[in-house]
Design a protein around this motif. Structure first.
Motif, PDB file in Angstrom:
ATOM      1  N   ARG B  40       0.824  -1.220   0.000  1.00 13.19           N
ATOM      2  CA  ARG B  40       0.000   0.000   0.000  1.00 13.19           C
ATOM      3  C   ARG B  40       0.852   1.262   0.000  1.00 13.19           C
ATOM      4  O   ARG B  40       0.433   2.296  -0.479  1.00 13.19           O
ATOM      5  CB  ARG B  40      -0.932   0.001   1.218  1.00 13.19           C
ATOM      6  CG  ARG B  40      -2.008  -1.055   1.154  1.00 13.19           C
ATOM      7  CD  ARG B  40      -2.929  -0.858  -0.052  1.00 13.19           C
ATOM      8  NE  ARG B  40      -3.504  -2.142  -0.458  1.00 13.19           N
ATOM      9  CZ  ARG B  40      -3.326  -2.693  -1.652  1.00 13.19           C
ATOM     10  NH1 ARG B  40      -2.620  -2.081  -2.581  1.00 13.19           N
ATOM     11  NH2 ARG B  40      -3.866  -3.855  -1.940  1.00 13.19           N
ATOM     12  N   ARG B 131     -13.673  -1.548  -5.075  1.00 11.02           N
ATOM     13  CA  ARG B 131     -12.400  -1.794  -4.417  1.00 11.02           C
ATOM     14  C   ARG B 131     -11.242  -1.089  -5.119  1.00 11.02           C
ATOM     15  O   ARG B 131     -10.392  -0.468  -4.480  1.00 11.02           O
ATOM     16  CB  ARG B 131     -12.171  -3.305  -4.390  1.00 11.02           C
ATOM     17  CG  ARG B 131     -10.879  -3.743  -3.773  1.00 11.02           C
ATOM     18  CD  ARG B 131     -10.687  -5.234  -4.064  1.00 11.02           C
ATOM     19  NE  ARG B 131      -9.312  -5.617  -3.859  1.00 11.02           N
ATOM     20  CZ  ARG B 131      -8.844  -6.130  -2.723  1.00 11.02           C
ATOM     21  NH1 ARG B 131      -9.648  -6.298  -1.714  1.00 11.02           N
ATOM     22  NH2 ARG B 131      -7.590  -6.478  -2.605  1.00 11.02           N
ATOM     23  N   LEU B 134     -11.266   2.584  -4.477  1.00 10.74           N
ATOM     24  CA  LEU B 134     -10.786   2.876  -3.126  1.00 10.74           C
ATOM     25  C   LEU B 134      -9.255   2.777  -3.071  1.00 10.74           C
ATOM     26  O   LEU B 134      -8.575   3.630  -2.486  1.00 10.74           O
ATOM     27  CB  LEU B 134     -11.426   1.901  -2.126  1.00 10.74           C
ATOM     28  CG  LEU B 134     -11.042   2.097  -0.670  1.00 10.74           C
ATOM     29  CD1 LEU B 134     -11.436   3.490  -0.204  1.00 10.74           C
ATOM     30  CD2 LEU B 134     -11.711   1.043   0.199  1.00 10.74           C
ATOM     31  N   LEU B 135      -8.709   1.733  -3.728  1.00  8.04           N
ATOM     32  CA  LEU B 135      -7.256   1.576  -3.776  1.00  8.04           C
ATOM     33  C   LEU B 135      -6.606   2.806  -4.383  1.00  8.04           C
ATOM     34  O   LEU B 135      -5.572   3.285  -3.908  1.00  8.04           O
ATOM     35  CB  LEU B 135      -6.889   0.344  -4.612  1.00  8.04           C
ATOM     36  CG  LEU B 135      -6.908  -0.991  -3.904  1.00  8.04           C
ATOM     37  CD1 LEU B 135      -6.594  -2.116  -4.886  1.00  8.04           C
ATOM     38  CD2 LEU B 135      -5.895  -1.005  -2.774  1.00  8.04           C
ATOM     39  N   VAL B 138      -6.626   5.615  -1.840  1.00  6.33           N
ATOM     40  CA  VAL B 138      -5.636   5.367  -0.783  1.00  6.33           C
ATOM     41  C   VAL B 138      -4.239   5.688  -1.320  1.00  6.33           C
ATOM     42  O   VAL B 138      -3.419   6.314  -0.647  1.00  6.33           O
ATOM     43  CB  VAL B 138      -5.715   3.909  -0.289  1.00  6.33           C
ATOM     44  CG1 VAL B 138      -4.536   3.580   0.630  1.00  6.33           C
ATOM     45  CG2 VAL B 138      -7.027   3.667   0.436  1.00  6.33           C
ATOM     46  N   LEU B 184     -11.461  10.340   2.607  1.00  2.00           N
ATOM     47  CA  LEU B 184     -11.862   9.175   1.815  1.00  2.00           C
ATOM     48  C   LEU B 184     -13.384   9.058   1.754  1.00  2.00           C
ATOM     49  O   LEU B 184     -13.956   8.762   0.696  1.00  2.00           O
ATOM     50  CB  LEU B 184     -11.245   7.899   2.392  1.00  2.00           C
ATOM     51  CG  LEU B 184      -9.742   7.738   2.165  1.00  2.00           C
ATOM     52  CD1 LEU B 184      -9.230   6.469   2.847  1.00  2.00           C
ATOM     53  CD2 LEU B 184      -9.409   7.689   0.678  1.00  2.00           C
ATOM     54  N   VAL B 185     -14.045   9.303   2.898  1.00  2.00           N
ATOM     55  CA  VAL B 185     -15.504   9.247   2.922  1.00  2.00           C
ATOM     56  C   VAL B 185     -16.070  10.269   1.926  1.00  2.00           C
ATOM     57  O   VAL B 185     -17.013   9.975   1.173  1.00  2.00           O
ATOM     58  CB  VAL B 185     -16.049   9.518   4.347  1.00  2.00           C
ATOM     59  CG1 VAL B 185     -17.542   9.840   4.305  1.00  2.00           C
ATOM     60  CG2 VAL B 185     -15.801   8.314   5.248  1.00  2.00           C
TER      61      VAL B 185
END
Lengths: 232, 215
Positions: B40, B131, B134-135, B138, B184-185
Protein backbone atom coordinates in the motif's frame (compact mmCIF):
# COMPACT_ATOMS: atom_id res chain seq x y z
CA UNK A 1 -20.84 19.35 22.28
CA UNK A 2 -22.37 20.11 18.94
CA UNK A 3 -22.36 17.86 15.87
CA UNK A 4 -19.25 19.46 14.33
CA UNK A 5 -17.20 18.73 17.44
CA UNK A 6 -18.57 15.23 17.74
CA UNK A 7 -17.72 14.48 14.10
CA UNK A 8 -14.10 15.46 14.70
CA UNK A 9 -13.84 12.68 17.23
CA UNK A 10 -15.90 10.00 15.50
CA UNK A 11 -12.79 8.40 14.05
CA UNK A 12 -11.22 7.74 17.45
CA UNK A 13 -14.61 6.78 18.85
CA UNK A 14 -14.87 4.13 16.14
CA UNK A 15 -11.51 2.70 17.18
CA UNK A 16 -12.44 2.87 20.85
CA UNK A 17 -9.40 5.09 21.36
CA UNK A 18 -11.11 8.23 22.69
CA UNK A 19 -10.72 9.14 26.34
CA UNK A 20 -13.42 7.39 28.44
CA UNK A 21 -15.29 10.63 29.15
CA UNK A 22 -15.33 11.61 25.50
CA UNK A 23 -16.28 8.10 24.47
CA UNK A 24 -19.36 8.32 26.72
CA UNK A 25 -20.30 11.82 25.57
CA UNK A 26 -20.18 10.74 21.94
CA UNK A 27 -22.24 7.68 22.67
CA UNK A 28 -24.93 9.82 24.29
CA UNK A 29 -24.90 12.25 21.40
CA UNK A 30 -25.18 9.49 18.82
CA UNK A 31 -28.23 8.08 20.54
CA UNK A 32 -30.01 11.36 19.90
CA UNK A 33 -28.54 12.40 16.52
CA UNK A 34 -29.31 10.40 13.35
CA UNK A 35 -27.02 12.56 11.14
CA UNK A 36 -23.98 11.80 13.27
CA UNK A 37 -25.02 8.15 13.38
CA UNK A 38 -24.96 8.12 9.60
CA UNK A 39 -21.50 9.67 9.64
CA UNK A 40 -20.30 6.96 11.97
CA UNK A 41 -21.85 4.30 9.76
CA UNK A 42 -19.96 5.71 6.77
CA UNK A 43 -16.70 5.63 8.71
CA UNK A 44 -17.42 2.09 9.78
CA UNK A 45 -18.12 1.04 6.23
CA UNK A 46 -14.91 2.68 5.04
CA UNK A 47 -12.95 0.95 7.75
CA UNK A 48 -14.28 -2.43 6.68
CA UNK A 49 -13.54 -1.73 3.04
CA UNK A 50 -9.99 -0.69 3.91
CA UNK A 51 -9.42 -3.79 6.03
CA UNK A 52 -10.56 -5.85 3.07
CA UNK A 53 -7.75 -4.32 0.98
CA UNK A 54 -5.30 -6.58 2.78
CA UNK A 55 -3.93 -8.93 0.18
CA UNK A 56 -2.61 -12.44 0.66
CA UNK A 57 1.10 -13.06 0.28
CA UNK A 58 2.12 -13.59 -3.33
CA UNK A 59 3.20 -17.08 -4.34
CA UNK A 60 6.85 -17.74 -3.76
CA UNK A 61 7.49 -14.93 -1.30
CA UNK A 62 7.66 -17.28 1.68
CA UNK A 63 10.02 -19.62 -0.14
CA UNK A 64 12.15 -16.69 -1.25
CA UNK A 65 12.36 -15.42 2.33
CA UNK A 66 13.26 -18.87 3.62
CA UNK A 67 16.09 -19.17 1.06
CA UNK A 68 17.33 -15.74 1.87
CA UNK A 69 17.35 -16.39 5.61
CA UNK A 70 19.07 -19.75 5.22
CA UNK A 71 21.78 -18.07 3.22
CA UNK A 72 22.09 -15.35 5.82
CA UNK A 73 22.38 -17.96 8.54
CA UNK A 74 25.14 -19.77 6.68
CA UNK A 75 27.04 -16.55 6.16
CA UNK A 76 26.72 -15.64 9.78
CA UNK A 77 27.65 -19.01 11.16
CA UNK A 78 31.10 -19.32 9.61
CA UNK A 79 32.57 -15.98 10.63
CA UNK A 80 30.97 -16.23 14.03
CA UNK A 81 32.48 -19.63 14.75
CA UNK A 82 36.01 -18.80 13.66
CA UNK A 83 36.54 -15.77 15.90
CA UNK A 84 35.38 -17.75 18.91
CA UNK A 85 37.72 -20.58 18.08
CA UNK A 86 40.50 -18.16 17.37
CA UNK A 87 39.89 -16.13 20.45
CA UNK A 88 40.75 -19.08 22.70
CA UNK A 89 43.98 -19.72 20.86
CA UNK A 90 44.60 -16.02 20.58
CA UNK A 91 44.25 -15.53 24.30
CA UNK A 92 46.63 -18.36 25.11
CA UNK A 93 49.18 -16.97 22.68
CA UNK A 94 48.82 -13.44 24.08
CA UNK A 95 49.21 -14.61 27.66
CA UNK A 96 52.23 -16.67 26.68
CA UNK A 97 53.77 -13.63 25.00
CA UNK A 98 53.16 -11.52 28.12
CA UNK A 99 54.60 -14.17 30.40
CA UNK A 100 57.69 -14.53 28.25
CA UNK A 101 58.12 -10.77 28.15
CA UNK A 102 57.78 -10.48 31.93
CA UNK A 103 60.15 -13.37 32.58
CA UNK A 104 62.66 -11.98 30.14
CA UNK A 105 62.45 -8.50 31.61
CA UNK A 106 62.64 -9.86 35.14
CA UNK A 107 65.64 -11.91 34.12
CA UNK A 108 67.40 -8.81 32.90
CA UNK A 109 66.44 -6.76 35.91
CA UNK A 110 67.48 -9.29 38.53
CA UNK A 111 70.89 -9.94 37.08
CA UNK A 112 72.72 -6.82 38.01
CA UNK A 113 76.14 -7.68 36.66
CA UNK A 114 75.74 -9.39 33.37
CA UNK A 115 72.74 -7.70 31.93
CA UNK A 116 74.16 -4.30 32.18
CA UNK A 117 76.72 -5.83 29.86
CA UNK A 118 76.29 -3.79 26.66
CA UNK A 119 77.58 -0.73 28.55
CA UNK A 120 79.65 -2.31 31.22
CA UNK A 121 81.98 0.54 32.13
CA UNK A 122 79.36 3.22 32.47
CA UNK A 123 77.14 1.19 34.67
CA UNK A 124 79.87 -0.03 36.95
CA UNK A 125 79.36 2.29 39.90
CA UNK A 126 75.65 1.64 40.05
CA UNK A 127 76.08 -2.05 39.60
CA UNK A 128 78.65 -2.14 42.29
CA UNK A 129 76.25 -0.41 44.60
CA UNK A 130 73.54 -2.91 43.75
CA UNK A 131 75.93 -5.73 44.37
CA UNK A 132 76.89 -4.28 47.67
CA UNK A 133 73.24 -4.20 48.65
CA UNK A 134 72.53 -7.77 47.76
CA UNK A 135 75.86 -9.24 48.81
CA UNK A 136 78.43 -7.92 51.18
CA UNK A 137 81.62 -9.19 49.53
CA UNK A 138 81.05 -8.26 45.91
CA UNK A 139 84.03 -6.02 45.27
CA UNK A 140 85.29 -8.49 42.71
CA UNK A 141 82.13 -8.43 40.67
CA UNK A 142 83.02 -5.76 38.08
CA UNK A 143 86.01 -7.67 36.76
CA UNK A 144 84.09 -10.88 36.37
CA UNK A 145 81.27 -9.10 34.65
CA UNK A 146 83.31 -8.01 31.70
CA UNK A 147 84.60 -11.45 31.05
CA UNK A 148 81.10 -12.95 31.38
CA UNK A 149 79.68 -10.57 28.87
CA UNK A 150 82.12 -11.00 26.09
CA UNK A 151 82.19 -14.77 25.93
CA UNK A 152 79.98 -17.42 27.46
CA UNK A 153 82.50 -20.22 27.83
CA UNK A 154 85.37 -18.02 28.82
CA UNK A 155 83.33 -16.36 31.48
CA UNK A 156 82.49 -19.71 32.95
CA UNK A 157 86.19 -20.47 33.18
CA UNK A 158 86.84 -17.11 34.70
CA UNK A 159 84.21 -17.57 37.29
CA UNK A 160 85.62 -20.90 38.23
CA UNK A 161 89.00 -19.27 38.49
CA UNK A 162 87.65 -16.54 40.69
CA UNK A 163 85.86 -18.86 43.04
CA UNK A 164 87.17 -22.39 42.70
CA UNK A 165 85.84 -23.45 46.07
CA UNK A 166 82.17 -22.91 45.11
CA UNK A 167 81.86 -25.73 42.63
CA UNK A 168 78.42 -26.70 43.94
CA UNK A 169 77.13 -23.22 43.31
CA UNK A 170 78.42 -23.34 39.75
CA UNK A 171 76.50 -26.54 39.17
CA UNK A 172 73.35 -24.99 40.47
CA UNK A 173 73.82 -22.09 38.12
CA UNK A 174 74.26 -24.40 35.16
CA UNK A 175 71.07 -26.23 36.05
CA UNK A 176 69.18 -23.01 36.31
CA UNK A 177 69.96 -22.14 32.72
CA UNK A 178 68.18 -25.22 31.49
CA UNK A 179 65.24 -25.12 33.88
CA UNK A 180 63.37 -22.32 35.55
CA UNK A 181 63.99 -18.82 36.61
CA UNK A 182 63.24 -19.19 40.27
CA UNK A 183 66.16 -21.54 40.70
CA UNK A 184 68.40 -19.05 39.00
CA UNK A 185 67.35 -16.43 41.51
CA UNK A 186 68.10 -18.74 44.34
CA UNK A 187 71.53 -19.36 42.89
CA UNK A 188 72.06 -15.66 42.55
CA UNK A 189 71.67 -14.95 46.23
CA UNK A 190 74.00 -17.73 47.27
CA UNK A 191 76.59 -17.07 44.73
CA UNK A 192 79.08 -14.81 43.20
CA UNK A 193 77.48 -12.71 40.51
CA UNK A 194 80.02 -13.48 37.80
CA UNK A 195 79.37 -17.16 37.87
CA UNK A 196 75.58 -16.92 37.71
CA UNK A 197 75.58 -14.43 34.94
CA UNK A 198 77.84 -16.50 32.82
CA UNK A 199 75.59 -19.53 33.11
CA UNK A 200 72.23 -17.74 32.90
CA UNK A 201 72.57 -14.77 30.65
CA UNK A 202 71.15 -16.31 27.43
CA UNK A 203 67.87 -17.28 29.10
CA UNK A 204 66.26 -13.84 29.36
CA UNK A 205 67.28 -13.06 25.80
CA UNK A 206 65.79 -16.29 24.51
CA UNK A 207 62.59 -15.53 26.41
CA UNK A 208 62.45 -12.02 25.03
CA UNK A 209 63.12 -13.24 21.50
CA UNK A 210 60.35 -15.81 21.84
CA UNK A 211 58.01 -13.11 23.14
CA UNK A 212 58.86 -10.87 20.18
CA UNK A 213 58.24 -13.72 17.75
CA UNK A 214 54.90 -14.44 19.39
CA UNK A 215 53.89 -10.79 19.25
CA UNK A 216 54.79 -10.61 15.55
CA UNK A 217 52.85 -13.80 14.96
CA UNK A 218 49.80 -12.35 16.76
CA UNK A 219 49.98 -9.12 14.77
CA UNK A 220 50.15 -10.97 11.46
CA UNK A 221 47.22 -13.07 12.58
CA UNK A 222 45.19 -9.99 13.45
CA UNK A 223 45.95 -8.38 10.11
CA UNK A 224 44.96 -11.49 8.19
CA UNK A 225 41.77 -11.77 10.21
CA UNK A 226 40.87 -8.15 9.51
CA UNK A 227 41.42 -8.62 5.80
CA UNK A 228 39.17 -11.66 5.81
CA UNK A 229 36.47 -9.76 7.71
CA UNK A 230 36.52 -6.84 5.33
CA UNK A 231 36.09 -9.23 2.41
CA UNK A 232 32.95 -10.64 3.96
CA UNK B 1 12.19 -31.98 24.86
CA UNK B 2 9.37 -30.56 22.80
CA UNK B 3 9.44 -26.85 22.18
CA UNK B 4 6.39 -24.72 22.74
CA UNK B 5 6.05 -22.47 19.72
CA UNK B 6 2.73 -20.93 20.71
CA UNK B 7 3.86 -18.08 22.96
CA UNK B 8 5.52 -15.18 21.19
CA UNK B 9 7.93 -14.57 24.07
CA UNK B 10 9.18 -18.12 23.75
CA UNK B 11 9.47 -17.80 19.99
CA UNK B 12 11.55 -14.66 20.34
CA UNK B 13 13.84 -16.19 22.92
CA UNK B 14 14.34 -19.32 20.81
CA UNK B 15 14.95 -17.26 17.69
CA UNK B 16 17.48 -15.15 19.54
CA UNK B 17 19.27 -18.34 20.54
CA UNK B 18 19.52 -19.26 16.86
CA UNK B 19 16.48 -21.52 16.46
CA UNK B 20 15.62 -21.28 12.76
CA UNK B 21 12.20 -22.86 13.19
CA UNK B 22 11.24 -20.26 15.78
CA UNK B 23 12.30 -17.46 13.48
CA UNK B 24 10.25 -18.93 10.66
CA UNK B 25 7.21 -18.92 12.94
CA UNK B 26 7.77 -15.25 13.69
CA UNK B 27 7.99 -14.56 9.96
CA UNK B 28 4.73 -16.40 9.38
CA UNK B 29 3.06 -14.39 12.12
CA UNK B 30 3.86 -10.94 10.73
CA UNK B 31 4.73 -11.50 7.10
CA UNK B 32 1.38 -10.62 5.61
CA UNK B 33 1.13 -7.35 7.52
CA UNK B 34 4.60 -6.27 6.49
CA UNK B 35 3.97 -7.19 2.88
CA UNK B 36 0.74 -5.20 2.91
CA UNK B 37 2.46 -2.16 4.37
CA UNK B 38 4.88 -2.38 1.45
CA UNK B 39 2.13 -2.97 -1.06
CA UNK B 40 0.00 0.00 0.00
CA UNK B 41 2.89 2.36 0.63
CA UNK B 42 5.03 1.53 -2.41
CA UNK B 43 2.19 0.74 -4.77
CA UNK B 44 3.49 -2.38 -6.48
CA UNK B 45 4.02 -6.04 -5.53
CA UNK B 46 7.68 -6.20 -6.63
CA UNK B 47 8.83 -3.38 -4.37
CA UNK B 48 6.62 -4.71 -1.59
CA UNK B 49 8.28 -8.13 -1.81
CA UNK B 50 11.75 -6.59 -1.86
CA UNK B 51 10.91 -4.43 1.11
CA UNK B 52 9.49 -7.39 3.02
CA UNK B 53 12.70 -9.30 2.46
CA UNK B 54 14.79 -6.35 3.64
CA UNK B 55 12.69 -6.00 6.76
CA UNK B 56 13.16 -9.66 7.70
CA UNK B 57 16.87 -9.56 7.03
CA UNK B 58 17.15 -6.55 9.31
CA UNK B 59 15.11 -8.23 12.00
CA UNK B 60 17.22 -11.36 11.69
CA UNK B 61 20.40 -9.34 11.99
CA UNK B 62 19.27 -7.21 14.93
CA UNK B 63 17.13 -9.71 16.81
CA UNK B 64 19.95 -10.32 19.27
CA UNK B 65 19.80 -6.61 20.17
CA UNK B 66 16.08 -6.74 20.94
CA UNK B 67 15.89 -6.47 24.73
CA UNK B 68 12.15 -6.50 25.18
CA UNK B 69 11.95 -2.88 26.40
CA UNK B 70 9.04 -2.44 23.99
CA UNK B 71 6.67 -5.02 22.57
CA UNK B 72 8.20 -7.13 19.82
CA UNK B 73 5.48 -6.05 17.39
CA UNK B 74 6.25 -2.38 18.02
CA UNK B 75 9.93 -2.98 17.40
CA UNK B 76 9.16 -4.96 14.27
CA UNK B 77 6.73 -2.39 12.86
CA UNK B 78 9.19 0.41 13.50
CA UNK B 79 11.77 -1.44 11.44
CA UNK B 80 9.17 -2.00 8.71
CA UNK B 81 8.15 1.67 8.72
CA UNK B 82 11.77 2.81 8.54
CA UNK B 83 12.46 0.41 5.71
CA UNK B 84 9.35 1.65 3.92
CA UNK B 85 10.49 5.23 4.35
CA UNK B 86 13.84 4.41 2.74
CA UNK B 87 12.13 2.82 -0.25
CA UNK B 88 9.74 5.74 -0.61
CA UNK B 89 12.55 8.26 -0.40
CA UNK B 90 14.34 6.47 -3.22
CA UNK B 91 11.21 6.27 -5.33
CA UNK B 92 10.42 9.94 -4.81
CA UNK B 93 13.96 10.90 -5.67
CA UNK B 94 13.88 9.00 -8.95
CA UNK B 95 10.64 10.80 -9.77
CA UNK B 96 12.25 14.06 -8.65
CA UNK B 97 9.54 14.74 -6.10
CA UNK B 98 10.07 16.04 -2.57
CA UNK B 99 9.66 13.58 0.27
CA UNK B 100 9.91 14.63 3.89
CA UNK B 101 9.27 11.29 5.61
CA UNK B 102 6.44 10.56 8.02
CA UNK B 103 7.39 13.09 10.68
CA UNK B 104 5.25 15.94 11.92
CA UNK B 105 7.09 19.02 10.67
CA UNK B 106 4.05 20.73 9.17
CA UNK B 107 0.59 19.74 10.23
CA UNK B 108 -1.05 21.83 7.54
CA UNK B 109 -0.16 19.11 5.03
CA UNK B 110 -2.65 18.16 2.39
CA UNK B 111 -4.36 14.82 2.85
CA UNK B 112 -4.06 14.03 -0.84
CA UNK B 113 -0.99 14.49 -2.92
CA UNK B 114 -1.34 16.86 -5.84
CA UNK B 115 1.93 15.58 -7.18
CA UNK B 116 2.57 14.46 -10.70
CA UNK B 117 1.78 10.78 -10.54
CA UNK B 118 2.29 10.01 -14.20
CA UNK B 119 5.09 7.58 -13.32
CA UNK B 120 3.22 5.99 -10.43
CA UNK B 121 1.59 2.61 -10.85
CA UNK B 122 -1.38 4.00 -8.95
CA UNK B 123 -2.54 5.54 -12.20
CA UNK B 124 -3.74 2.08 -13.15
CA UNK B 125 -6.28 2.15 -10.37
CA UNK B 126 -7.91 5.40 -11.30
CA UNK B 127 -11.37 5.55 -12.83
CA UNK B 128 -12.39 2.12 -11.71
CA UNK B 129 -15.12 1.13 -9.36
CA UNK B 130 -15.52 -0.25 -5.87
CA UNK B 131 -12.40 -1.79 -4.42
CA UNK B 132 -10.11 -0.58 -7.17
CA UNK B 133 -11.47 2.91 -6.85
CA UNK B 134 -10.79 2.88 -3.13
CA UNK B 135 -7.26 1.58 -3.78
CA UNK B 136 -6.69 4.51 -6.08
CA UNK B 137 -7.73 7.01 -3.45
CA UNK B 138 -5.64 5.37 -0.78
CA UNK B 139 -2.68 5.50 -3.15
CA UNK B 140 -3.26 9.22 -3.63
CA UNK B 141 -3.11 9.97 0.07
CA UNK B 142 0.06 11.74 1.17
CA UNK B 143 2.51 9.18 2.62
CA UNK B 144 2.30 10.51 6.17
CA UNK B 145 -1.48 9.98 6.16
CA UNK B 146 -1.32 6.72 4.27
CA UNK B 147 1.12 5.07 6.67
CA UNK B 148 -1.11 5.79 9.65
CA UNK B 149 -4.21 4.55 7.84
CA UNK B 150 -2.51 1.37 6.64
CA UNK B 151 -1.13 0.55 10.09
CA UNK B 152 -4.57 1.05 11.62
CA UNK B 153 -6.91 -0.49 9.06
CA UNK B 154 -4.81 -3.18 7.44
CA UNK B 155 -2.41 -4.13 10.22
CA UNK B 156 -4.85 -3.43 13.05
CA UNK B 157 -2.39 -1.57 15.29
CA UNK B 158 -3.53 0.48 18.27
CA UNK B 159 -2.94 4.24 18.27
CA UNK B 160 -0.15 3.78 20.78
CA UNK B 161 1.56 1.24 18.57
CA UNK B 162 1.21 3.45 15.51
CA UNK B 163 2.70 6.40 17.40
CA UNK B 164 5.69 4.28 18.42
CA UNK B 165 6.21 2.75 14.98
CA UNK B 166 5.98 6.01 13.03
CA UNK B 167 7.60 8.03 15.82
CA UNK B 168 4.86 10.67 16.02
CA UNK B 169 2.67 11.78 18.90
CA UNK B 170 -0.62 10.13 19.84
CA UNK B 171 -2.43 13.35 18.94
CA UNK B 172 -0.94 13.31 15.46
CA UNK B 173 -2.07 9.72 14.99
CA UNK B 174 -5.62 10.70 15.94
CA UNK B 175 -5.79 13.78 13.74
CA UNK B 176 -4.17 12.17 10.71
CA UNK B 177 -6.45 9.17 10.91
CA UNK B 178 -9.53 11.35 11.30
CA UNK B 179 -8.53 13.57 8.38
CA UNK B 180 -7.61 10.70 6.09
CA UNK B 181 -10.88 8.91 6.80
CA UNK B 182 -12.95 12.05 6.35
CA UNK B 183 -11.24 12.72 3.02
CA UNK B 184 -11.86 9.18 1.81
CA UNK B 185 -15.50 9.25 2.92
CA UNK B 186 -15.91 12.47 1.00
CA UNK B 187 -14.44 10.89 -2.15
CA UNK B 188 -16.66 7.84 -1.82
CA UNK B 189 -19.78 9.95 -1.27
CA UNK B 190 -18.96 12.16 -4.23
CA UNK B 191 -18.32 9.15 -6.41
CA UNK B 192 -21.60 7.54 -5.36
CA UNK B 193 -23.57 10.65 -6.06
CA UNK B 194 -21.92 10.92 -9.45
CA UNK B 195 -22.67 7.33 -10.39
CA UNK B 196 -26.21 7.67 -9.00
CA UNK B 197 -26.71 10.73 -11.16
CA UNK B 198 -25.29 8.85 -14.15
CA UNK B 199 -27.56 5.88 -13.41
CA UNK B 200 -30.65 8.02 -13.12
CA UNK B 201 -29.64 9.72 -16.35
CA UNK B 202 -29.21 6.31 -17.99
CA UNK B 203 -32.54 5.17 -16.52
CA UNK B 204 -34.33 8.18 -17.89
CA UNK B 205 -32.66 7.61 -21.26
CA UNK B 206 -33.77 3.98 -21.11
CA UNK B 207 -37.29 4.94 -20.29
CA UNK B 208 -37.36 7.47 -23.08
CA UNK B 209 -36.04 4.84 -25.46
CA UNK B 210 -38.61 2.33 -24.34
CA UNK B 211 -41.44 4.78 -24.65
CA UNK B 212 -40.07 5.75 -28.06
CA UNK B 213 -40.15 2.08 -29.03
CA UNK B 214 -43.67 1.74 -27.85
CA UNK B 215 -44.75 4.54 -29.95
Amino acid sequence: MDCAEIRQHLSEYLDNEAAPVLQRQIKEHLAACPQCRRQLAELHELSQALTALSEPLPDGLSARLADCLTQQRREQVSPRRTPLHKKALFKVASIAACLLLCLGAAGLAFEPGQDGAPTPDNSLPELAALDADSNGEKQLAPENKDIGLYGGSESADASIGAAPSDSDAANVAEDSEGTTFGEADAADTEDEPGENSAARSPVPFILLAAACLLVIFLLVWLLLQRKKDSKI
Amino acid sequence: MTKDYSAEQTLIRLAQAGDGEAFTRLVERYNRQIYNIGLRMLGNPEDAADMTQDVWLKIYRYLANFRGDSAFSTWLYRIAVNCCRDYLRLSYRTRELPFSGFGEEDESEAVFEIADRSAGPEELYLHREGRDELLGWVAQLSPQFRIVLVLREICGLSYQEIAAAVEISLGTVKSRLARARAALVEKITASREQSAAADSHMDSEDERGRSDGLR
